[in-house]
Design a protein around this motif. Structure first.
Motif, PDB file in Angstrom:
ATOM      1  N   GLU A   1       2.889   4.890  -6.965  1.00 17.69           N
ATOM      2  CA  GLU A   1       1.815   4.853  -7.965  1.00 17.69           C
ATOM      3  C   GLU A   1       0.839   6.015  -7.777  1.00 17.69           C
ATOM      4  OE1 GLU A   1       1.291   0.150  -8.893  1.00 17.69           O
ATOM      5  OE2 GLU A   1       0.748   0.738  -6.857  1.00 17.69           O
ATOM      6  N   SER A   2       0.950   6.707  -6.624  1.00 18.98           N
ATOM      7  CA  SER A   2       0.085   7.862  -6.316  1.00 18.98           C
ATOM      8  C   SER A   2      -1.386   7.573  -6.549  1.00 18.98           C
ATOM      9  CB  SER A   2       0.505   9.088  -7.150  1.00 18.98           C
ATOM     10  OG  SER A   2       1.825   9.425  -6.857  1.00 18.98           O
ATOM     11  N   SER A   3      -1.805   6.399  -6.164  1.00 16.89           N
ATOM     12  CA  SER A   3      -3.206   6.039  -6.385  1.00 16.89           C
ATOM     13  C   SER A   3      -3.608   4.970  -5.392  1.00 16.89           C
ATOM     14  CB  SER A   3      -3.393   5.514  -7.821  1.00 16.89           C
ATOM     15  OG  SER A   3      -4.657   4.902  -7.939  1.00 16.89           O
ATOM     16  N   THR A   4      -4.881   5.008  -4.995  1.00 18.45           N
ATOM     17  CA  THR A   4      -5.391   3.953  -4.113  1.00 18.45           C
ATOM     18  C   THR A   4      -6.065   2.846  -4.932  1.00 18.45           C
ATOM     19  OG1 THR A   4      -7.452   5.191  -3.874  1.00 18.45           O
ATOM     20  CG2 THR A   4      -5.773   5.518  -2.160  1.00 18.45           C
ATOM     21  N   ASP A   5      -6.208   3.083  -6.255  1.00 15.27           N
ATOM     22  CA  ASP A   5      -6.931   2.110  -7.087  1.00 15.27           C
ATOM     23  C   ASP A   5      -6.332   0.706  -7.062  1.00 15.27           C
ATOM     24  OD1 ASP A   5      -8.594   4.150  -7.684  1.00 15.27           O
ATOM     25  OD2 ASP A   5      -7.759   4.570  -9.683  1.00 15.27           O
ATOM     26  N   PRO A   6      -4.988   0.595  -7.206  1.00 16.50           N
ATOM     27  CA  PRO A   6      -4.448  -0.778  -7.318  1.00 16.50           C
ATOM     28  C   PRO A   6      -4.544  -1.558  -6.019  1.00 16.50           C
ATOM     29  CG  PRO A   6      -2.802   0.917  -7.947  1.00 16.50           C
ATOM     30  CD  PRO A   6      -3.932   1.616  -7.266  1.00 16.50           C
ATOM     31  N   VAL A   7      -4.853  -0.886  -4.869  1.00  9.80           N
ATOM     32  CA  VAL A   7      -4.730  -1.592  -3.603  1.00  9.80           C
ATOM     33  C   VAL A   7      -6.053  -1.688  -2.827  1.00  9.80           C
ATOM     34  CG1 VAL A   7      -2.267  -1.186  -3.333  1.00  9.80           C
ATOM     35  CG2 VAL A   7      -3.877   0.541  -2.493  1.00  9.80           C
ATOM     36  N   GLN A   8      -7.155  -1.524  -3.518  1.00  8.29           N
ATOM     37  CA  GLN A   8      -8.446  -1.641  -2.834  1.00  8.29           C
ATOM     38  C   GLN A   8      -8.578  -3.020  -2.171  1.00  8.29           C
ATOM     39  OE1 GLN A   8     -10.924   0.787  -2.427  1.00  8.29           O
ATOM     40  NE2 GLN A   8      -9.308   2.134  -3.177  1.00  8.29           N
TER      41      GLN A   8
ATOM     42  N   ILE B   1       0.842  -1.198   0.000  1.00  8.29           N
ATOM     43  CA  ILE B   1       0.000   0.000   0.000  1.00  8.29           C
ATOM     44  C   ILE B   1       0.885   1.259   0.000  1.00  8.29           C
ATOM     45  CG2 ILE B   1      -1.717   1.306   1.333  1.00  8.29           C
ATOM     46  CD1 ILE B   1      -2.822  -1.482   2.250  1.00  8.29           C
ATOM     47  N   GLU B   2       1.962   1.189   0.748  1.00  5.35           N
ATOM     48  CA  GLU B   2       2.918   2.305   0.759  1.00  5.35           C
ATOM     49  C   GLU B   2       3.407   2.592  -0.669  1.00  5.35           C
ATOM     50  OE1 GLU B   2       6.604   1.255   2.604  1.00  5.35           O
ATOM     51  OE2 GLU B   2       7.427   3.287   2.561  1.00  5.35           O
ATOM     52  N   TYR B   3       3.698   1.520  -1.391  1.00  3.81           N
ATOM     53  CA  TYR B   3       4.160   1.665  -2.775  1.00  3.81           C
ATOM     54  C   TYR B   3       3.085   2.339  -3.634  1.00  3.81           C
ATOM     55  CZ  TYR B   3       5.788   0.218  -7.420  1.00  3.81           C
ATOM     56  OH  TYR B   3       6.192   0.198  -8.734  1.00  3.81           O
ATOM     57  N   ALA B   4       1.849   1.943  -3.419  1.00  2.97           N
ATOM     58  CA  ALA B   4       0.751   2.549  -4.187  1.00  2.97           C
ATOM     59  C   ALA B   4       0.611   4.037  -3.867  1.00  2.97           C
ATOM     60  CB  ALA B   4      -0.557   1.821  -3.881  1.00  2.97           C
TER      61      ALA B   4
END
Lengths: 427, 275
Positions: free
Chosen positions: B126-133, B119-122
């Motif tokens: 990645e500046s997004s919460t989309d990939p880690v829902q 999540i830290e990486y996202a």
């Protein structure tokens, strides 16, 4: 499973020996019993394990001491704030170094505590020619007002030479410890002992392990120089380390230095990668011209067919470099002119092999170490002459630094750097 | 809490009885019962806090609020890092919650890379919460499972006592270079939590060793103070500045003190007669 393997080996042999006694075929049985087994340790040599280098003396061991097969150079950052910290560290380091170089039984502890010793060398530490040589860096002297005025006259921060590609994390340091021994495990044991016992003072900044291949004696009884990873003999023209007067002139610092430093020596360390694949694809004649010696014999290029590495090249008869090119490595390093006598250094290098680069090439080279009485006139002058040499195509220095190897520990009660501490306290 | 307390006491009693027959230097005594139950309470408070904080952190991710999630990342981890020696007893959950990209062959791209650092990486790269829902939901499930399992756990005394050194080993071996929170650079928060967790165990045991070895206590107190003094220089707004601001000199001091604490605290088990 490993335990049961170890248990069955010797007992099986004892049974065989017992069966063999007094029956026909005893010799065959015993031969089978003596045949080495896959999990037997390689045979050590009790004689070399017992070799020890005296710890006390006017100079530290490990400088003019004959170089054993294994070495590690470790550079440390020190967490000290005042002379009291440095004093405590140096006393403790002296205590550990004396034990590790002279050997002896390791202390036993309650088994519910971590053991006092790593156990790498068993219950009794064999000296194994161990030397531990301590040197202080420019960074340490420069950091403290109470040390700066005591800095040895020529000590300085290593600066980049034209062919260098220095990696910050592989350069400089507050202190180095050079570990040398017959076996690399002996050095590793000593390093771990010092790390464990001095953890409050030091952190490793970088380290490089190296080896020198043992060389059988030549037919005339002399010992040829070991080969570096270019396949050339390295150290052929080193000054005679048994000549005390010569060492006083070339290696040990004297009256021009602060009183505390006398008996010490400047240590220059260079981590030099060799591009061995490319070197191995270079014609032999070119390799020899670039280096300035015959590859197999180590003889200078102006020697006859029976010349050896002990022969001295006569550059005066070859002023234009038709035989030994003017830019050959050995000719630049030591032009053998009266005015370059003062540039002589004592080299004590090891070969290193660090695995593979990301390009899939071998990461090998030289852990170059040299000692001298004057760093400017020694290594720095020699390297400045070597700048632009042909060999630069095949080598790339990437680390190292300049340090000052402390004077020796005079005897029991004395400790490494005692003179420096006394001088710092009386400032 | 009472139930846990009883369980711990029973274990400590059984343990003390077993050890007494071995006749070695120091024997574990009933003295350990108090510190062990105190520690159990400390861990329970931290896992409860971890669940509460993770709920808020996950809610920010579900709402797509990158900035809020970023601000909650480091504080949420603190209660986990304080009790790591116990959390690590559950290696499946520890891996799912706190593994790093280098634990996986395909690093950040590895499907198995989940938890806080994924999540830290996202959030930071990645500046997004989309990939880690999905990973956020999983994190909350895992954290709740951890809390439940720890509450059911009988704490092994050697793990608790050894935990003081283990936390220092963690920092020395895998954190001091700043590899833990490599995307957010919030490593100093983790250092704080690891030191606090180690010091908690040490403080609980201190009365048992103060008389036996006052020099040990003096030295260890000084080393805990030294690491705290270094961290104090980097505190800001109730948290910490970025790891990149840590100077080489301070890192050297931290590293030497942490290694010495690891070295010295590793003798605690033996000093208290634990095997």
């Amino acid at each position: 499973m490993g335990q049961s393997d170890r248990d069955t080996g010797p007992s099986r042999r004892r049974v065989l020996i017992g069966l063999g006694a007094g029956v026909a075929g005893a010799f065959a049985q015993e031969a089978a019993a003596d045949a080495p087994m896959v999990n037997d340790a390689p045979h050590g040599d009790a004689q070399t394990a017992a070799q020890s280098v005296p710890f006390h003396g006017p100079h530290q061991a490990g400088i003019t001491t004959p170089r054993p097969a294994a070495g590690i150079m470790v550079a440390f950052d020190l967490a000290i704030t005042g002379p009291e910290d440095l004093d405590r560290m140096l006393r403790l380091l002296t205590e550990r170094a004396e034990f590790l170089t002279q050997g002896g039984p390791v202390p036993e502890r309650d088994p519910r505590l971590p053991p006092a010793d790593s156990g790498l060398l068993g219950p009794v530490v064999a000296p194994d020619n161990q030397t531990i040589t301590v040197a202080l860096g420019d960074a340490l002297f420069e950091r403290f007002d109470w040390l700066r005025p005591l800095k040895p006259a020529h000590l300085q921060r290593m600066v980049q030479f034209p062919n260098d590609a220095l990696v910050a994390g592989q350069c400089h340091g507050d202190m180095t410890i050079q570990f040398c021994a017959n076996l690399q495990d002996t050095n590793i044991h000593a390093l771990r002992d010092i790390m464990k016992n001095l953890s409050e003072f030091l952190v490793i900044r970088w380290m490089q392990q190296g080896d020198v291949p043992p060389v059988p004696p030549a037919p005339d009884g002399s010992t040829p120089s070991a080969r570096n990873f270019f396949g050339f003999r390295d150290g052929s023209a080193n000054p005679d380390s048994n000549d005390a007067a010569l060492m006083d002139r070339i290696v040990w610092v004297g009256a021009e230095e602060p009183a505390w430093a006398r008996g010490g020596s400047y240590q220059a360390v260079r981590l030099i990668r060799n591009f061995v694949e490319r070197w191995d694809r270079t014609p032999l004649g070119e390799q020899e011209r670039d280096f300035g010696r015959r590859k197999m014999s180590g003889a200078p290029l102006d020697g006859g067919p029976h010349a050896t590495e002990r022969d001295v090249p006569d550059y005066a008869r070859d002023p234009e470099g038709k035989i030994t090119p003017l830019d050959a490595h050995i000719r630049l390093a030591n032009p053998r002119r009266p005015e370059t006598e003062k540039n002589l250094i004592l080299r004590r290098a090891f070969n290193y092999s660090n695995g593979v680069t990301k390009n899939g090439q071998l990461d090998q080279g030289l852990l170059f170490i040299c000692y001298q009485a004057d760093l400017d006139a020694g290594f720095i002058a020699v390297q400045n002459r070597l700048n632009g040499e042909k060999m630069e195509e095949y080598l790339k220095p990437f680390g190292g630094g300049y340090f000052f190897a402390l004077p020796g520990v005079a005897g029991p009660g004395d400790y490494l750097g005692s003179g420096l501490i006394a001088a710092a306290r009386s400032l | 809490m009472v139930a846990f307390h009883l369980k711990t006491t029973a274990l400590a009693l059984a343990f003390a009885a077993g050890m007494a027959t071995q006749g070695m230097a120091a024997e574990p005594t009933l003295d350990l019962v108090g510190p062990l139950s105190e520690y159990k309470l400390y861990v329970a408070e931290n896992t409860a806090q971890l669940v509460t904080d993770t709920e808020a952190f996950v809610a920010a991710i579900k709402a797509g609020d990158v900035e809020k999630a970023k601000s909650l990342f480091a504080p949420t981890r603190m209660s986990y890092e304080r009790i790591e020696p116990i959390a690590e007893l559950f290696s499946d959950l520890d891996g799912a919650i706190d593994a790093r990209a280098d634990d996986y062959e395909k690093a950040e791209a590895d499907e198995a890379f989940t938890g806080f650092h994924r999540i830290e990486y996202a959030l930071w790269v990645e500046s997004s919460t989309d990939p880690v829902q999905g990973y956020a939901d999983q994190l909350l499930t895992d954290v709740k499972a951890l809390d439940a399992r720890i509450n059911e756990l009988t704490f092994p005394p050697e793990v608790v006592v050894g935990g003081a050194a283990a936390l220092m080993e963690e920092v020395a071996a895998t954190k001091i270079s700043g590899e833990e929170d490599r995307y957010s650079r919030t490593d100093l928060w983790d250092f704080d939590a690891n030191f606090a967790g180690s010091e908690k165990i040490y403080d609980l045991l201190k009365p048992l060793i103060a008389e036996k070895d006052p020099a040990f206590v003096t030295k260890t107190d000084a080393n805990f103070k030294a690491v705290d003094d270094v961290l104090a220089k980097y505190r800001k707004d109730g948290g910490y500045v970025s790891y990149v601001e840590l100077t080489d000199a301070d890192r050297t001091v931290l590293s030497t003190r942490v290694n010495t604490l690891a070295e010295d605290l590793s003798t605690l088990r033996g000093m208290l007669g634990l095997n």
